[in-house]
Design a protein around this motif. Structure first.
Motif, PDB file in Angstrom:
ATOM      1  N   HIS A 183     -10.603 -21.789 109.684  1.00  0.00           N
ATOM      2  CA  HIS A 183     -10.203 -21.293 111.007  1.00  0.00           C
ATOM      3  C   HIS A 183      -9.747 -22.464 111.875  1.00  0.00           C
ATOM      4  O   HIS A 183     -10.038 -23.609 111.562  1.00  0.00           O
ATOM      5  N   VAL A 185      -9.558 -23.572 116.036  1.00  0.00           N
ATOM      6  CA  VAL A 185     -10.057 -23.180 117.354  1.00  0.00           C
ATOM      7  C   VAL A 185      -9.191 -23.764 118.457  1.00  0.00           C
ATOM      8  O   VAL A 185      -8.862 -24.954 118.429  1.00  0.00           O
ATOM      9  N   HIS A 266     -10.564 -27.765 117.211  1.00  0.00           N
ATOM     10  CA  HIS A 266     -10.941 -28.206 115.863  1.00  0.00           C
ATOM     11  C   HIS A 266     -10.312 -27.335 114.788  1.00  0.00           C
ATOM     12  O   HIS A 266      -9.969 -26.188 115.020  1.00  0.00           O
ATOM     13  N   ALA A 268     -11.201 -26.089 110.981  1.00  0.00           N
ATOM     14  CA  ALA A 268     -12.321 -25.998 110.050  1.00  0.00           C
ATOM     15  C   ALA A 268     -11.785 -25.983 108.626  1.00  0.00           C
ATOM     16  O   ALA A 268     -10.930 -25.165 108.276  1.00  0.00           O
ATOM     17  N   PHE A 332     -19.792 -30.993 111.898  1.00  0.00           N
ATOM     18  CA  PHE A 332     -18.654 -31.289 112.764  1.00  0.00           C
ATOM     19  C   PHE A 332     -18.432 -32.793 112.827  1.00  0.00           C
ATOM     20  O   PHE A 332     -19.385 -33.555 113.018  1.00  0.00           O
ATOM     21  N   GLU A 345     -14.192 -29.524 111.441  1.00  0.00           N
ATOM     22  CA  GLU A 345     -15.425 -28.918 110.966  1.00  0.00           C
ATOM     23  C   GLU A 345     -15.302 -28.821 109.448  1.00  0.00           C
ATOM     24  O   GLU A 345     -14.236 -28.487 108.933  1.00  0.00           O
TER      25      GLU A 345
HETATM   26 FE   FE2 Z   1     -15.532 -23.690 113.964  1.00  0.00          FE
END
Ligand code: FE2
Length: 377
Positions: A183, A185, A266, A268, A332, A345
């Motif tokens: 994902h 963000v 971030h 991931a 993280f 992440e």
């Molecule tokens: Fe995340």
């Protein structure tokens, strides 16, 4: 208390006006792409793939493409002042410019999204060379960030028309097991989360699958609110954060100040073996946030039985959280540039489809300690 609705991504793919097959690549605008590419290869275990720049006829920039399993990063830098890339780097520092999404039909993706209010970045454009053709289009999202729609029609070149293969037989760092983008963000401004949720719903046909309000995160810590947006098949997930009032300055506010606006907070990256991946990344110099060892004292009571040994998790500071479908392990990184903006992440999912809500408190305490060290709390 206010946890969220755990809505499942829609399985109704018949009516999905923007079918996405996943993330095609993430492109970063950076101050020095040659060195950034070296960092992602040396520290994160990517391999050299393709290059475009003055030598290939692109006069204003240099782009290095690196790959690891299904992850493709493009590092782009301006080679002259007074162009859009130079302005972006001057304002934002290093950061994500393009979240490029894989589609079957880039023209339709552009038409469907712009007709629903998406602001065009690039009309559908055909790019061709001896290795085949790629269709590309794009729309703006939050800040200066752009979603590109990439349609590859049996393209056989290393990356895309305009790029040439780039290899270095003397330098091939081993991979670190990073697999794909789980994902991405975005941090948006005060009161901007809901307008962007609406954008993803209306313009891109995404659904809000999870929400966290500031009650979920104790106000003693950097407060924020977050809503997770997912496309129909769940391959593309974009959580959106906005700052919330707390006793101290929100970590999202610190980001907005240093990035000079909204942007990607971030990315991931998924792994199938987080202990091995984190050990590799740490030994190559990637820095991670550290939770206090007391985090592990009652971990088993909190998350129940897990497959992994506790010792390596504790040694490396890996976090664990459970939802009703399974559990996840995550960690993280610290910001990967000098501005406290973008970080990564590392995540391994064992059934869980959530995002580690149970770790927010421990994590935000760790972030807050870092923020205080920078004098930004
Ligand atoms: Fe995340």
């Amino acid at each position: 208390m206010s946890i969220a609705t755990a809505l499942k991504p829609s399985t109704d793919q018949q009516n999905d006006f923007l079918p996405l097959m996943g993330t095609d690549y993430v492109e970063f605008y950076v101050g020095n792409a040659k060195q950034a590419a070296h960092y992602y290869m040396t520290a994160f275990g990517f391999q050299a793939l393709a290059y475009a720049g003055p030598e290939t006829g692109v006069k204003d920039r240099a782009s290095y493409v690196v790959r690891q399993h299904k992850l493709t990063f493009v590092l782009t830098t301006p080679v002259r002042p007074e162009n859009e890339i130079a302005d972006h780097v001057y304002k934002h520092g290093d950061g994500v410019k393009f979240l490029a999404l894989m589609v079957n039909d880039a023209a339709s993706a552009w038409e469907e999204t712009t007709k629903r209010g998406g602001r065009s970045y690039m009309e559908p454009k055909k790019m061709e060379d001896k290795d085949g053709q790629v269709m590309m289009s794009g729309i703006h999202t939050y800040g200066d960030t752009v979603h590109l729609f990439i349609e590859r029609k049996n393209y056989n070149g290393p990356f895309m028309p305009g790029f040439r293969a780039w290899t270095n037989p003397h330098f091939a760092p081993a991979d670190t097991g990073l697999q794909y983008v789980d994902h991405c963000v975005g941090n948006v401004g005060w009161n901007q989360m809901n307008p962007w949720v609406k954008f993803y719903e209306e313009v891109m046909g995404f659904k809000n699958i999870l929400s966290f309000d500031d009650e979920d995160i104790s106000t003693e810590y950097s407060a924020l609110m977050s809503k997770v947006m997912s496309n129909g098949n769940g391959f593309v997930k974009f959580p959106i954060n906005e700052p919330a009032e707390g006793k101290r300055k929100s970590q999202v506010e610190e980001y907005l100040e240093f990035y000079q606006g909204e942007g990607v907070q971030h990315v991931a990256l998924a792994t199938n073996d987080i202990v091995k991946t984190i050990r590799d990344l740490m030994s190559r110099g990637v820095e991670f946030l550290k939770v206090p060892t007391s985090y592990y004292d009652d971990l088993i009571q909190r998350v129940g039985k897990i497959d992994e040994d506790m010792e390596p998790l504790k040694e490396l500071g890996i976090l664990v959280d459970r939802d009703n479908e399974g559990y996840l392990l995550q960690l993280f990184s610290k910001p990967v540039q000098d501005r406290p903006t973008l970080f990564f992440e590392i995540i391994q999912r064992k059934g869980a489809k959530s995002f580690g809500k149970g770790n927010f408190k421990a994590l935000f305490e760790a972030i807050e300690r870092e923020q205080a060290e920078r004098g930004n709390l």
